[in-house]
Design an enzyme around this catalytic site. Structure first.
Site, PDB file in Angstrom:
ATOM      1  N   GLU A  85      -6.644 -34.991  67.526  1.00  0.00           N
ATOM      2  CA  GLU A  85      -5.319 -34.865  68.315  1.00  0.00           C
ATOM      3  C   GLU A  85      -5.764 -34.991  69.679  1.00  0.00           C
ATOM      4  O   GLU A  85      -6.411 -34.219  70.216  1.00  0.00           O
ATOM      5  CB  GLU A  85      -4.744 -33.609  67.977  1.00  0.00           C
ATOM      6  CG  GLU A  85      -3.567 -33.799  66.853  1.00  0.00           C
ATOM      7  CD  GLU A  85      -2.869 -32.265  66.798  1.00  0.00           C
ATOM      8  OE1 GLU A  85      -2.576 -31.746  67.866  1.00  0.00           O
ATOM      9  OE2 GLU A  85      -2.873 -31.729  65.458  1.00  0.00           O
ATOM     10  N   ASP A 115       3.307 -23.921  73.448  1.00  0.00           N
ATOM     11  CA  ASP A 115       1.894 -23.797  73.695  1.00  0.00           C
ATOM     12  C   ASP A 115       1.811 -22.345  74.543  1.00  0.00           C
ATOM     13  O   ASP A 115       1.971 -21.580  75.304  1.00  0.00           O
ATOM     14  CB  ASP A 115       1.258 -24.605  74.511  1.00  0.00           C
ATOM     15  CG  ASP A 115       0.846 -25.917  73.790  1.00  0.00           C
ATOM     16  OD1 ASP A 115       0.080 -25.717  72.869  1.00  0.00           O
ATOM     17  OD2 ASP A 115       1.679 -26.873  74.109  1.00  0.00           O
TER      18      ASP A 115
END
Ligand SMILES: Cc1ncc(COP(=O)(O)O)c(C=O)c1O
Lengths: 262, 384
Positions: A50, A61
């Site tokens: 990724e 996040d």
């Protein structure tokens, strides 16, 4: 739709051989040597990688990836700059971009999908683009062969899971816990639960990410899932200045643990 | 109700929607159902109506401003949301959402705040309803609105400082959303404006429509009709949508006033952040720009989706004013009418004052969304 794309094909191969899938996450544009880090991760046994394209407001996040985003952005990282550097970077495993929807929206969906495909990126994860909103993007991505990976969360009701699995390409991303990305001391029980629930309704590869931060946790959840996505643990190494070698060493630890256990 | 309801999925034309992580989708669906049911439930309506009148002090009056009207050469009317309990229009929304949260069995209210007015209102509702409260506030705003930080703590709320990004409202929302992702099963996210994922823009508008409904009747009584112009400041846009809602079906011109440094409609292009598609100040790559405004409540690079829709369809227009013009308007209203406004509605007044020639002889209804107590410390420094 034609047959499975590069991500799903590669992941199925690993699964069908009895192994477990390992997908590390690398923040694009973080440090001058980030592409070498991608190569090192591939060489250390990643099945796919990724690539995070930093966004100014990453609401899924936690502190580690936020800091990586901020650092990359403050040194001039841009989506097109990152994709340019991926073009021609043949690491031998599929690349999956992870970013937020506005990056694709601003570029134009067709243009962004074409840019991913043109840079050799096989898949894309947009964590703020749920099933009901994914249509226009997924159509644009399908048209270029880019695999749109959808997420399923611990809060997702049972009846919704098959719909997510059906629209997802490449694999299904099970969110391991209620919360944002980041390393936790222990694996949440929800990580195994979401894997079991997804495995019960789909034949697509099921990977669990968010809160999978150590080789032991990766092994534990892979008893239920087809593999793991490892983000913050890897990115923390990058932030600590471990460089491609240090990150490669960490990826190897995960690889060896999974290969030993399965 | 005079504003159109959004279409399927919470769309106002091309704007709106529900762009949130999968973790939050079921919570949004649950909220939509709970709100839809509550709103038609007479028990809920009675509870809310009672709180609005007996606790918040509604209806708020409309005040004529003879001295200032004369000075400006127009007829200025103020809708006095500054007189509400807690000092702004934010209480209207928060009492509605607080009651809803209780109906939904949630024990913890979670909120973001810029100027601190929404945070204070949420902390107040939590104290009233016996809930826990956690408010995220940007580090810059914690400093410039310290009085409100103290008020929130006094009311029993926990105030958490957001230290990421521009350390203002945008970042407080990011942190609140991260908290929500982690606590969605027990917390209720009490969003403070007509923004975020569906159903928030519609729900918050519905709770703020009381402003427009009252004002329409009050204008009828005072003017024998509707004002020529209805204006309000726009951060996320809740006080503006509230007052616009009373006049959307009339001939009144609707004007939203943004800060020059946070003019999402004026300087933005469509983008997706914080749950919906709307005009957004962003760079060519889609990175959100940092707003810069004297007013913590308007210091935000985005705007609620319905405002984007009203701008795109031409039903409302959006103007911007500078910090300097706002400081002047703040003093102007204080001096001429004995009303110290919050810096946010001072934006709307700054526009009226600047455009006095174009507005000459016309009637202007301005939503005075809050009082200026919270801003006095900041103004002491600016005017020193
Ligand atoms: C008094 C006042 N007016 C206006 C605003 C801006 O919010 P909105 O645009 O949602 O009315 C705020 C926000 O803090 C406020 O405190």
């Amino acid at each position: 739709m034609s047959g499975p794309g590069a991500v799903e094909t590669t992941l199925r191969e690993r699964r069908d051989s009895g192994g477990r899938v390992l997908v590390p996450y690398v923040t694009g544009g973080l440090g001058g040597d980030w592409t070498a880090t991608v190569q090192a991760a591939a060489a250390a046994g990643a099945d796919a990688i990724e690539i995070g394209i930093p966004f100014s407001d990453p609401v899924m996040d936690g502190p580690t990836i936020q800091e990586a985003n901020d650092r990359a952005l403050s040194t001039g990282a841009t989506p097109s700059g990152i994709l340019d550097r991926l073009r021609g970077l043949d690491v031998g495993v599929p690349l999956v971009v992870m970013t937020y929807y506005n990056i694709a929206f601003r570029a134009g969906l067709k243009r962004f999908a074409a840019a991913l495909a043109g840079s050799g990126v096989s898949g894309c994860i947009l964590p703020d683009l749920p099933l009901e909103e994914v249509g226009p993007w997924a159509d644009a991505a399908d048209a270029t062969g880019v695999e749109t990976i959808l997420l399923a969360a611990p809060t997702t009701p049972d009846e919704r899971l098959p719909l997510i699995c059906e629209r997802s390409r490449g694999f299904v991303y099970g969110v391991g816990l209620l919360g944002v990305t980041g390393v936790r001391d222990e694996l949440a029980s929800s990580a195994c639960t979401i894997a079991d629930r997804l495995k019960a309704v789909t034949d697509r590869p099921v990977l669990v990410g968010v809160g999978v931060g150590t080789p032991e946790q990766a092994v534990e959840v892979s008893d239920h899932a087809d593999g793991v996505v490892v983000g913050s643990a890897i990115v923390q190494r990058m932030l600590d200045g471990a460089g491609p070698e240090g990150v490669g060493a960490l990826v190897s630890e995960f690889r060896e643990a999974l290969d030993y256990a399965f | 109700m005079t504003l159109a309801n959004p279409g399927p999925g919470g769309r106002f034309g091309e704007f709106g929607g529900r762009f949130v992580p999968e973790t939050l989708v079921p919570a949004c669906v649950e909220l939509e159902e709970a709100f839809t049911q509550a709103w038609v439930d007479p028990v809920f309506q009675t509870e809310l109506g009672t709180l609005l009148s007996e606790y918040a002090g509604r209806p708020s009056p409309v005040t004529e401003c003879p001295t200032l009207s004369e000075e400006l050469g127009l007829r200025l009317l103020l809708k006095r949301e500054d007189l509400n309990h807690t000092g702004s229009h934010k209480i209207n929304n928060v009492l509605g959402q607080g009651l809803l949260a209780r109906r939904m069995g949630r024990k913890r209210l979670l909120a973001e705040t810029g100027a601190g007015q929404h945070g204070v209102a949420t902390a107040t509702a939590a104290a009233l309803l016996g809930m826990d409260c956690c408010v995220y506030m940007g580090e810059v705003d914690v400093r410039r609105q310290e009085l409100n930080v103290f008020r929130m703590r006094l009311l029993g709320a926990e105030v958490r400082t957001a230290t990421s990004g521009s350390r203002t409202l945008k970042d407080a929302i990011n942190e609140a959303m991260r908290d929500w992702v982690a606590t969605v099963e027990s917390s209720y996210y009490c969003l403070g404006s007509v923004m975020g994922p569906h159903p928030y823009p519609l729900m918050v508008r519905t709770f703020q429509e009381v402003i427009g409904t009252e004002a329409r009747q009050q204008c009828q009584d005072l003017l024998g009709g509707v004002p020529d112009v209805v204006c309000a400041s726009v951060g996320g846009g809740s006080n503006a949508i509230g007052i616009f809602s009373g006049f959307a079906d009339s001939d009144s011109e609707l004007v939203g006033v943004e800060p020059a440094g946070g003019a999402a409609v004026g300087r933005g292009v469509p983008g997706v952040v914080h749950g919906s598609t709307s005009y957004l100040m962003q760079d060519e790559f889609g990175q959100v720009l940092e707003a810069e405004s004297i007013s913590a409540g308007l210091d935000y690079p985005g705007v609620g989706p319905e405002h984007s829709y009203l701008a795109a369809t031409g039903r409302a227009r959006y103007e911007s004013v500078t910090d300097t013009e706002v400081v002047e308007a703040f003093q102007l209203l204080s001096r001429t009418e004995g009303i110290i406004p919050a810096l946010e509605p001072a934006h709307a007044l700054a526009w009226v004052s600047r455009e006095r020639n174009a507005l000459s002889g016309r009637s202007v209804l301005l939503n005075l969304s809050g009082r200026g107590d919270k801003d006095v410390g900041q103004m002491m420094e600016i005017l020193a």
